[in-house]
Design an enzyme around this catalytic site. Structure first.
Site, PDB file in Angstrom:
ATOM      1  N   ARG A 155       0.814  -1.224   0.000  1.00  0.00           N
ATOM      2  CA  ARG A 155       0.000   0.000   0.000  1.00  0.00           C
ATOM      3  C   ARG A 155       0.843   1.267   0.000  1.00  0.00           C
ATOM      4  O   ARG A 155       0.418   2.316  -0.448  1.00  0.00           O
ATOM      5  CB  ARG A 155      -0.997   0.035   1.177  1.00  0.00           C
ATOM      6  CG  ARG A 155      -1.835   1.324   1.174  1.00  0.00           C
ATOM      7  CD  ARG A 155      -2.926   1.368   2.227  1.00  0.00           C
ATOM      8  NE  ARG A 155      -2.464   0.996   3.539  1.00  0.00           N
ATOM      9  CZ  ARG A 155      -1.773   1.794   4.359  1.00  0.00           C
ATOM     10  NH1 ARG A 155      -1.462   3.028   4.001  1.00  0.00           N
ATOM     11  NH2 ARG A 155      -1.388   1.357   5.545  1.00  0.00           N
ATOM     12  N   TYR A 195     -12.727  16.648 -17.440  1.00  0.00           N
ATOM     13  CA  TYR A 195     -13.448  15.407 -17.178  1.00  0.00           C
ATOM     14  C   TYR A 195     -14.523  15.658 -16.100  1.00  0.00           C
ATOM     15  O   TYR A 195     -14.280  16.404 -15.148  1.00  0.00           O
ATOM     16  CB  TYR A 195     -12.419  14.376 -16.709  1.00  0.00           C
ATOM     17  CG  TYR A 195     -13.002  13.057 -16.334  1.00  0.00           C
ATOM     18  CD1 TYR A 195     -13.483  12.181 -17.311  1.00  0.00           C
ATOM     19  CD2 TYR A 195     -13.072  12.667 -15.003  1.00  0.00           C
ATOM     20  CE1 TYR A 195     -14.020  10.957 -16.954  1.00  0.00           C
ATOM     21  CE2 TYR A 195     -13.600  11.438 -14.648  1.00  0.00           C
ATOM     22  CZ  TYR A 195     -14.083  10.590 -15.626  1.00  0.00           C
ATOM     23  OH  TYR A 195     -14.604   9.392 -15.273  1.00  0.00           O
ATOM     24  N   ASP A 234      -3.682  17.664 -17.128  1.00  0.00           N
ATOM     25  CA  ASP A 234      -4.236  16.322 -17.306  1.00  0.00           C
ATOM     26  C   ASP A 234      -3.945  15.932 -18.753  1.00  0.00           C
ATOM     27  O   ASP A 234      -4.569  16.440 -19.688  1.00  0.00           O
ATOM     28  CB  ASP A 234      -5.745  16.341 -17.013  1.00  0.00           C
ATOM     29  CG  ASP A 234      -6.381  14.960 -17.140  1.00  0.00           C
ATOM     30  OD1 ASP A 234      -5.829  14.103 -17.867  1.00  0.00           O
ATOM     31  OD2 ASP A 234      -7.447  14.743 -16.530  1.00  0.00           O
ATOM     32  N   LYS A 239      -7.030   5.021 -19.692  1.00  0.00           N
ATOM     33  CA  LYS A 239      -7.308   5.347 -21.095  1.00  0.00           C
ATOM     34  C   LYS A 239      -6.127   4.924 -21.984  1.00  0.00           C
ATOM     35  O   LYS A 239      -5.885   3.744 -22.114  1.00  0.00           O
ATOM     36  CB  LYS A 239      -7.639   6.837 -21.206  1.00  0.00           C
ATOM     37  CG  LYS A 239      -8.589   7.342 -20.105  1.00  0.00           C
ATOM     38  CD  LYS A 239      -9.992   6.758 -20.200  1.00  0.00           C
ATOM     39  CE  LYS A 239     -10.853   7.053 -18.978  1.00  0.00           C
ATOM     40  NZ  LYS A 239     -10.953   8.428 -18.554  1.00  0.00           N
TER      41      LYS A 239
END
Ligand SMILES: *Cc1c(COP(=O)(O)O)cnc(C)c1O
Length: 390
Positions: free
Chosen positions: A59, A111, A183, A208
């Site tokens: 983690r 987005y 982004d 993506k």
């Protein structure tokens, strides 16, 4: 920057990670391991205290499969460092909580999840956010003077493919001591490397183009070591770590990123040119078309025009829905960047949450369809659009 950044992108995509395994595997295997053992407490403390890099706990990101992925991710964006995340939104959230607490300006369309996070959720924590249109750039100085320290934008934007000038916005932001994050999901590092143009951070929905096969959810954040180190504790304690299996799958995808995206550029150009000629199409939004408003800027700051475009069907929103429903190769799905071509009608999906007035203020017509051009043959894709429009 390391020597690896002087190699061409295609080479970096294959050799971006130095991780070889003891058995001679050409790439780092999946370390499906939550924790790692040490030979002594002294050894363990060196890693815990950050004096030595080593695997410790997954983690935290201290896992060989994640290290290997992050090395390649950094190399592809010409970054000193990269952090991997379990999603693009996780990467954005950790960045905003680390570097956006004094205020965030978002320029242009973004987005839907990003807009919701910025407009509705960050303010709940007392973080001031300002959403301005690309046509309202003159407001940037005033907002930066007012104390906003992080500027966020996409270019090309979703879904109108608006181009924003990375160099010019960075110059303005830096004059106020603010940082800039792009982004870069739509362009991918194949077509645009914002850090080389002056940006401080790049964020990706690796779901993506980086993943490229519509089979994984992941995110990435790239930048300098100085700016990324403070993000580490946020990622760790928000628990937004990528899993070793997904890290390995994403590393696998990155090896073909350059060939995939370059082919998608070629096919999208062919589809855009065919649609620009079509008598039932009112408008094509694609940076590779010579008469597109952002074309000159795209030529200046991009290395390719990308696989994303939008088209306005002549007629109403209902007509556009009919076209979307009749497409056979383009699947009706709200994502992008995969091997299979996808179509969405922004007013029914990605921009569905906006009021009709707000959509029209943002130049998004009801008759708009957004296309993500995949890896099928361009002639077949054009034939599919033609039969749907007939
Ligand atoms: C999909 C997307 C995101 C969010 O990424 P997830 O991986 O779904 O969290 C952010 N920005 C852009 C441009 C996207 O397309």
């Amino acid at each position: 920057m390391s020597d690896r950044h002087s190699q061409s992108l295609a080479t970096r995509a294959i050799h971006g990670s130095s991780g070889k395994d003891a058995h001679g595997s050409p790439h780092t295997p999946i370390y499906n391991t939550t924790t790692f053992a040490f030979s002594s407490t002294a050894d363990l403390l060196e890693v815990v205290d950050g004096k030595k890099t080593g695997s410790l706990y997954t983690r935290y990101g201290l896992n060989p499969s994640i290290f290997a992925l992050e090395e390649t991710l950094a190399s592809l964006e010409s970054a000193e460092m990269a952090w991997a995340f379990c999603s693009g939104m996780a990467a954005e959230t950790a960045l905003f909580l680390t570097h956006g607490r004094e205020g965030i300006v978002c320029i242009g369309d973004a987005y839907g999840g990003t807009l919701e996070l910025l407009a509705s959720q960050m303010p709940l924590l007392g973080i001031r956010t300002h959403l301005i249109l690309g046509s309202e750039l003159e407001r940037l100085d005033e907002l930066l003077a007012g104390g906003a320290m992080l500027v966020f934008f996409e270019t090309p934007t979703n879904p109108t493919l608006e181009l924003l000038d990375i160099r010019a916005i960075c110059t303005k932001a830096h004059a106020h001591g603010a940082k800039v994050v792009i982004d870069n999901t739509f362009a991918s590092p194949v077509n645009q490397r914002p850090l080389e143009l002056g940006a401080d951070f790049v964020v990706h929905s690796a779901t993506k183009y980086l993943g490229g096969h519509s089979d994984l959810t992941a995110g990435a954040l790239m930048g300098s070591k100085e700016l990324l180190m403070p993000v580490w504790n946020w990622r760790k304690n928000l628990g937004s770590m990528i899993s070793p299996e997904v890290a390995s799958l994403l590393s696998r995808s990155l090896r073909t990123l350059v060939v995939r995206v370059r082919q998608q550029n070629v096919s999208a150009q062919a589809v855009a040119e065919a649609m620009a000629q079509h008598r039932k199409i009112a408008r094509v939004y694609y940076p590779g078309l010579a008469d597109f408003p952002g074309h000159e800027l795209a030529k200046k700051q991009m290395h390719g025009f990308g696989g994303m475009m939008s088209i306005d069907v002549k007629g109403s929103g209902v007509d556009a829905t009919r076209v979307a429903d009749r497409l056979r190769l383009f699947a009706l799905a709200p994502s992008l960047g995969g091997a299979e071509s996808l179509v969405t009608q922004p007013c029914t999906t990605t921009q569905h949450g906006l009021t009709p007035d707000e959509r029209s203020r943002r130049g998004i017509s009801d008759a708009m369809l957004r296309l993500s051009v995949g890896l099928e043959d361009a002639a077949d894709l054009i034939a599919d659009l033609e039969q749907a429009l007939a």
